[in-house]
Scaffold this motif. Structure first.
Motif, mmCIF file in Angstrom:
data_model
loop_
_atom_site.group_PDB
_atom_site.id
_atom_site.type_symbol
_atom_site.label_atom_id
_atom_site.label_comp_id
_atom_site.label_asym_id
_atom_site.label_seq_id
_atom_site.Cartn_x
_atom_site.Cartn_y
_atom_site.Cartn_z
ATOM 1 N N GLY A 106 24.366 33.927 8.792
ATOM 2 C CA GLY A 106 23.542 33.314 7.753
ATOM 3 C C GLY A 106 22.127 33.835 7.875
ATOM 4 O O GLY A 106 21.631 34.045 8.997
ATOM 5 N N PRO A 107 21.453 34.076 6.759
ATOM 6 C CA PRO A 107 20.124 34.675 6.791
ATOM 7 C C PRO A 107 19.044 33.705 7.278
ATOM 8 O O PRO A 107 19.221 32.484 7.291
ATOM 9 C CB PRO A 107 19.884 35.048 5.330
ATOM 10 N N SER A 108 17.933 34.288 7.666
ATOM 11 C CA SER A 108 16.745 33.511 8.014
ATOM 12 C C SER A 108 16.212 32.789 6.782
ATOM 13 O O SER A 108 16.572 33.115 5.644
ATOM 14 C CB SER A 108 15.668 34.438 8.556
ATOM 15 N N ALA A 109 15.326 31.816 7.019
ATOM 16 C CA ALA A 109 14.706 31.112 5.895
ATOM 17 C C ALA A 109 13.918 32.091 5.025
ATOM 18 O O ALA A 109 13.914 31.982 3.787
ATOM 19 C CB ALA A 109 13.791 30.005 6.406
ATOM 20 N N ALA A 110 13.277 33.072 5.660
ATOM 21 C CA ALA A 110 12.499 34.049 4.895
ATOM 22 C C ALA A 110 13.409 34.864 3.985
ATOM 23 O O ALA A 110 13.083 35.133 2.823
ATOM 24 C CB ALA A 110 11.728 34.960 5.843
ATOM 25 N N ALA A 111 14.573 35.270 4.489
ATOM 26 C CA ALA A 111 15.503 36.056 3.679
ATOM 27 C C ALA A 111 16.238 35.199 2.655
ATOM 28 O O ALA A 111 16.583 35.675 1.568
ATOM 29 C CB ALA A 111 16.509 36.762 4.584
ATOM 30 N N ALA A 112 16.465 33.925 2.981
ATOM 31 C CA ALA A 112 17.172 33.023 2.065
ATOM 32 C C ALA A 112 16.366 32.726 0.813
ATOM 33 O O ALA A 112 16.902 32.168 -0.156
ATOM 34 C CB ALA A 112 17.529 31.716 2.777
ATOM 35 N N ARG A 113 15.103 33.116 0.789
ATOM 36 C CA ARG A 113 14.310 32.958 -0.436
ATOM 37 C C ARG A 113 14.898 33.756 -1.595
ATOM 38 O O ARG A 113 14.567 33.486 -2.753
ATOM 39 C CB ARG A 113 12.863 33.399 -0.192
ATOM 40 N N VAL A 139 14.218 44.572 4.186
ATOM 41 C CA VAL A 139 13.855 45.090 5.505
ATOM 42 C C VAL A 139 12.406 45.570 5.487
ATOM 43 O O VAL A 139 11.628 45.305 6.419
ATOM 44 C CB VAL A 139 14.805 46.237 5.918
ATOM 45 N N ARG A 140 12.020 46.267 4.415
ATOM 46 C CA ARG A 140 10.654 46.775 4.299
ATOM 47 C C ARG A 140 9.639 45.642 4.325
ATOM 48 O O ARG A 140 8.533 45.790 4.885
ATOM 49 C CB ARG A 140 10.500 47.577 3.004
ATOM 50 N N ARG A 141 10.016 44.499 3.757
ATOM 51 C CA ARG A 141 9.107 43.345 3.706
ATOM 52 C C ARG A 141 9.106 42.534 5.000
ATOM 53 O O ARG A 141 8.391 41.526 5.097
ATOM 54 C CB ARG A 141 9.506 42.423 2.547
ATOM 55 N N GLY A 142 9.939 42.916 5.952
ATOM 56 C CA GLY A 142 9.984 42.189 7.208
ATOM 57 C C GLY A 142 10.867 40.972 7.194
ATOM 58 O O GLY A 142 10.771 40.116 8.089
ATOM 59 N N CYS A 143 11.730 40.859 6.168
ATOM 60 C CA CYS A 143 12.657 39.721 6.098
ATOM 61 C C CYS A 143 14.069 40.247 5.836
ATOM 62 O O CYS A 143 14.726 39.852 4.872
ATOM 63 C CB CYS A 143 12.231 38.710 5.040
ATOM 64 N N GLY A 144 14.486 41.180 6.702
ATOM 65 C CA GLY A 144 15.806 41.779 6.547
ATOM 66 C C GLY A 144 16.908 40.737 6.457
ATOM 67 O O GLY A 144 16.860 39.702 7.124
ATOM 68 N N PHE A 145 17.907 41.024 5.632
ATOM 69 C CA PHE A 145 18.972 40.058 5.366
ATOM 70 C C PHE A 145 20.106 40.258 6.361
ATOM 71 O O PHE A 145 20.555 41.377 6.608
ATOM 72 C CB PHE A 145 19.501 40.239 3.943
ATOM 73 N N SER A 146 20.614 39.136 6.895
ATOM 74 C CA SER A 146 21.775 39.154 7.773
ATOM 75 C C SER A 146 22.693 38.019 7.351
ATOM 76 O O SER A 146 22.364 36.843 7.519
ATOM 77 C CB SER A 146 21.363 38.966 9.239
ATOM 78 N N GLY A 147 23.840 38.358 6.780
ATOM 79 C CA GLY A 147 24.757 37.328 6.304
ATOM 80 C C GLY A 147 25.524 37.809 5.097
ATOM 81 O O GLY A 147 25.896 38.983 5.005
#
Length: 417
Positions: A91-98, A252-260
């Motif tokens: 599941g993605p981080s809160a930053a990526a879940a945006r 990834v470029r924005r520093g909120c790479g997605f994992s999930g």
């Protein structure tokens, strides 16, 4: 591997069922789960949105992997807390879940990534609604900019209805997102994403409207089918190349790479795929159909994402044929669903529970708007539909209703590009 699944719907039931069939998974736990999940996994009464409770349970049960199903815990950062505790989490981080939690954020990411999507405008004041509506139409798409569980969208040719929905969203304290209408049949494509590595699953199509022939209001989804016989060969690769991978690279470029699991909802128009929305998790009800055809071990795939090893995962294997899922909904869903009605005939393994619970006397009763999902699998779409509706005919729920046309337009050749 001990796996803990967070959530309580049919999506989580499908995940638990698939994980229980993975020979590499020694135990499947669920929190909070539901009456159907309780038949195949140990359940715990945990608040899915509470990072503290989820982490405490994962530690206490010595789980190796946490799989978060719903979007709310992801947007709230539960996955971050699990990883901070040293436990692998799908599941993605809160930053990526945006990417799901804020449609305005998603639009900004797509603009930077050069991904086609609808023209949009954010409105946060009632005084600006009329002027903004003048810049859209004749079909208006009005969305809640935050999370709305699939029911915050109105697509209408009625300007007054569009205005009323926009005003209601703002009155509830959320900004409104107005979008241009995207033509063409819709496709849901789930992709396992680990940074810039993207592995697509089978494409599916959801049926959002409550009634046959796409009549009535939008819902959280009334059924889905996979694969899509009308989708041209090579379309999945094109969606990955033009939509999903560019967005993954941009994040990834924005520093909120997605994992999930990154879910792309797309309109397949004359100019190619255009994004309707992104979700940060497995979609419901498409997951139920897609996982019914997966032959590869699900736990191994999810763990590869969670541990940064997706690039090393062997190619996913799929069963030939088709799968259909049909939602049985409670009376008055989606407006004000009635709960507490006794359900009978739902003991088949092909019946996934969405909104159910057990009374003290052991009776199975409805506990939500979407109550059950019935799965049909067959050698082709027609056989899968027949299987699902045959099973559904045996289930009794007072006032319950379902669509009789899930996958029918595709079966009859009425969808084309």
């Amino acid at each position: 591997m001990r796996v803990l699944v967070i959530g309580s719907g049919a999506r989580e039931h499908a995940l638990v069922l698939a994980l229980s069939r993975d020979p590499g998974v020694t135990a499947v736990l669920a929190a909070p789960g539901n009456a159907g999940i309780g038949r195949i996994a140990e359940q715990f009464p945990v608040d899915a949105a509470s990072a503290e409770q989820v982490v405490a349970l994962a530690k206490d049960q010595q789980v190796d992997l946490v799989v978060i199903g719903p979007e709310v815990p992801l947007v709230l950062g539960v996955a971050d807390a699990v990883r901070d505790a040293g436990i692998a989490c799908f599941g993605p981080s809160a930053a990526a879940a945006r990417i799901e939690g804020s449609k305005a954020f998603a639009k900004d990411v797509m603009a930077s990534a050069g991904v086609r999507t609808a023209h949009s405008e954010v409105v946060d004041s009632p005084a600006d609604i009329d002027a903004a509506l003048d810049r859209f139409g004749p079909t208006w798409v009005v969305k809640d900019d935050g999370l709305a569980a699939g029911k915050g969208v109105v697509v209408t040719a009625d300007r007054d209805a569009a205005r009323d929905h926009a005003a209601e969203i703002i009155e509830n304290g959320h900004p409104v997102l107005l979008e241009s209408f995207l033509d063409g049949p819709e496709v849901s494509l789930f992709c396992l994403v680990d940074g810039e590595t993207v592995v697509p699953l089978l494409p599916a199509q959801d049926h959002k409207r409550v009634g046959d022939g796409d009549a009535g209001p939008n819902t959280g989804g009334m059924g889905a089918y996979t694969p899509l016989p009308w989708l041209p060969e090579g379309s999945v690769d094109r969606i990955v190349d033009e939509v999903v991978r560019p967005v993954a690279v941009e994040m990834v470029r924005r520093g909120c790479g997605f994992s999930g699991l990154l879910y792309a909802g797309l309109a397949m128009g004359a100019e190619g795929p255009a994004v309707v929305e992104f979700n940060c998790r497995f979609g419901d009800p498409e997951t139920q159909a897609v996982l019914a055809l997966l032959e590869s071990p699900l736990g191994a795939a999810l763990n590869a994402v969670a541990t940064g090893a997706l690039a090393d995962l062997p190619p996913l294997q799929w069963r030939d044929g088709a799968a259909v899922t049909v939602v049985l909904a409670a009376e008055h869903y989606p407006a004000s669903p009635r709960t507490g009605d006794v359900i009978t005939g739902a003991d088949d393994e092909r019946v996934l529970h969405a909104g159910t619970k057990r009374r003290d006397d052991g009776a199975l009763v409805s506990a939500g708007g979407r109550v059950l999902n019935v799965i049909g699998v067959g050698d082709d779409l027609g056989a899968a539909r027949d299987s699902a509706y045959t099973t559904l005919a045996e289930i009794k729920l007072p006032g319950g209703h379902y669509r009789s046309d899930i996958g029918l337009a595709a079966l009859e050749g009425r969808i084309s590009l």
